[in-house]
Design a protein around this motif. Structure first.
Motif, short mmCIF file in Angstrom:
data_model
loop_
_atom_site.label_atom_id
_atom_site.label_comp_id
_atom_site.label_asym_id
_atom_site.label_seq_id
_atom_site.Cartn_x
_atom_site.Cartn_y
_atom_site.Cartn_z
N PHE A 120 -6.71 -8.50 -2.61
CA PHE A 120 -5.58 -7.62 -2.89
C PHE A 120 -5.51 -6.49 -1.85
O PHE A 120 -6.54 -6.01 -1.39
N ALA A 121 -4.29 -6.07 -1.54
CA ALA A 121 -4.07 -4.89 -0.70
C ALA A 121 -3.14 -3.95 -1.46
O ALA A 121 -2.10 -4.36 -1.95
N SER A 122 -3.55 -2.69 -1.56
CA SER A 122 -2.80 -1.74 -2.39
C SER A 122 -3.07 -0.31 -1.94
O SER A 122 -3.58 0.50 -2.70
N GLY A 123 -2.76 -0.02 -0.69
CA GLY A 123 -3.03 1.32 -0.18
C GLY A 123 -4.45 1.43 0.35
O GLY A 123 -5.06 0.43 0.76
N CYS A 124 -5.00 2.61 0.33
CA CYS A 124 -6.34 2.86 0.87
C CYS A 124 -7.38 2.02 0.14
O CYS A 124 -7.47 2.06 -1.09
N ARG A 139 0.38 -1.19 3.15
CA ARG A 139 1.36 -1.87 2.30
C ARG A 139 0.68 -2.71 1.23
O ARG A 139 -0.50 -3.07 1.35
N SER A 140 1.43 -3.01 0.19
CA SER A 140 0.89 -3.78 -0.93
C SER A 140 1.10 -5.28 -0.67
O SER A 140 2.22 -5.72 -0.43
N ILE A 141 0.00 -6.01 -0.72
CA ILE A 141 0.05 -7.47 -0.59
C ILE A 141 -0.86 -8.06 -1.66
O ILE A 141 -1.97 -7.57 -1.88
N ILE A 142 -0.40 -9.11 -2.28
CA ILE A 142 -1.24 -9.83 -3.23
C ILE A 142 -1.36 -11.27 -2.72
O ILE A 142 -0.37 -11.90 -2.40
N PHE A 143 -2.59 -11.72 -2.60
CA PHE A 143 -2.86 -13.00 -1.95
C PHE A 143 -3.13 -14.11 -2.98
O PHE A 143 -3.87 -13.90 -3.94
N TYR A 144 -2.56 -15.28 -2.73
CA TYR A 144 -2.82 -16.43 -3.61
C TYR A 144 -3.56 -17.51 -2.82
O TYR A 144 -3.39 -17.66 -1.60
N GLN A 145 -4.40 -18.27 -3.55
CA GLN A 145 -5.19 -19.32 -2.92
C GLN A 145 -4.72 -20.71 -3.30
O GLN A 145 -5.17 -21.71 -2.71
N GLN A 178 -2.11 -19.77 -8.79
CA GLN A 178 -2.18 -18.32 -8.57
C GLN A 178 -0.84 -17.78 -8.10
O GLN A 178 -0.41 -16.70 -8.54
N LYS A 179 -0.18 -18.50 -7.23
CA LYS A 179 1.12 -18.05 -6.72
C LYS A 179 2.12 -17.87 -7.86
O LYS A 179 2.85 -16.87 -7.92
N ALA A 198 13.75 -2.30 -11.09
CA ALA A 198 13.53 -1.88 -9.70
C ALA A 198 12.89 -3.01 -8.92
O ALA A 198 12.28 -3.92 -9.49
N LYS A 199 12.99 -2.92 -7.61
CA LYS A 199 12.36 -3.92 -6.74
C LYS A 199 10.88 -3.61 -6.60
O LYS A 199 10.50 -2.46 -6.36
N ILE A 200 10.05 -4.62 -6.75
CA ILE A 200 8.60 -4.46 -6.62
C ILE A 200 8.23 -4.66 -5.15
O ILE A 200 8.59 -5.67 -4.54
N ALA A 201 7.50 -3.71 -4.59
CA ALA A 201 7.24 -3.70 -3.15
C ALA A 201 6.20 -4.72 -2.70
O ALA A 201 6.19 -5.11 -1.53
N ALA A 202 5.32 -5.14 -3.59
CA ALA A 202 4.22 -6.03 -3.20
C ALA A 202 4.71 -7.31 -2.54
O ALA A 202 5.57 -8.01 -3.08
N GLU A 203 4.15 -7.61 -1.38
CA GLU A 203 4.41 -8.87 -0.72
C GLU A 203 3.45 -9.91 -1.28
O GLU A 203 2.38 -9.57 -1.76
N VAL A 204 3.83 -11.18 -1.21
CA VAL A 204 3.01 -12.27 -1.72
C VAL A 204 2.67 -13.19 -0.55
O VAL A 204 3.56 -13.80 0.03
#
Length: 218
Positions: free
Chosen positions: A48-52, A136-142, A146-147, A163-169
């Protein structure tokens, strides 16, 4: 005239910055087939990526079933990324965490809930004052399962918030472990001003929101 020069310089910089994220090499990462990480000693891994990553590492390590959270970089098109390199915004990478967890205690779906429940889900390219594509926010699938979990939760959240969710997939490709001094940073540097003013408050907001997910010593 000076105002216009400054304006166009800003636009040029902004466009160059974004070009680094949407070039052909980065697009290849986004379009790649996901790589599935096999179980090791009964433990699974999620990314997962979510800021610092200092903040995110501490959040996941408070969750029951999570054995370890490791800070690093993922989602980009360059090899062997560094902290200095990722901060340029030109590597495509984001600060990310590798979550090593026991799937018998906590499942991937719950980890996704932790992800969405521990950030400002509408902020693009950052969290709080940490701004830039590296945050940036990224959520990774394997795999496809999961996707679909990610996409369904993201869609439901967008509908709930209106609202639009910023996380990229992204399909997971590779996780690069960050420099040693980044690991367990919040635990090892409790008096650091960033930790006291940003990381700990973010962790405490998560704890208040999901007390049922916390380890006994948290």
């Amino acid at each position: 005239m000076k105002k216009w020069i400054v304006f166009f310089a800003f636009v040029l910089l902004f466009n160059c910055h974004n070009t680094a994220q949407v070039n052909s090499k980065q697009q290849a990462v986004i379009n790649a087939e996901p790589i599935e990480v096999s179980l090791q000693n009964g433990k699974a891994r999620a990314y997962f990526a979510s800021g610092c990553f200092w903040c995110v590492e501490a959040i996941y390590e408070s969750v029951k079933g999570v054995e370890e959270s490791i800070s690093g970089y993922s989602g980009g098109h360059t090899k062997n990324p560094t902290y200095a390199g990722s901060n340029t915004g030109r590597t495509g990478h984001a600060e990310a965490v590798e979550i090593i967890y026991d799937p018998k205690i906590v499942n991937f779906e719950t980890l996704v809930d932790v992800y969405f429940g521990s950030q400002n889900v509408t902020q693009v390219n950052g969290q709080g004052n940490d701004r830039g594509s590296q945050y940036r926010s990224i959520i990774f699938y394997q795999n496809e399962v999961q996707k679909q979990i990610i996409l369904k939760k993201k869609e439901a959240l967008a509908k709930k918030l209106g609202a639009k969710i910023a996380a990229e997939v992204y399909p997971f490709q590779k996780f690069w472990i960050a420099e040693d001094y980044h690991q367990n940073y919040e635990r090892l540097h409790p008096n650091n001003s960033y930790i006291r003013n940003v990381s700990i408050p973010r962790l405490n907001r998560f704890k208040a929101k999901f007390p049922e997910l916390l380890k006994d010593n948290h």
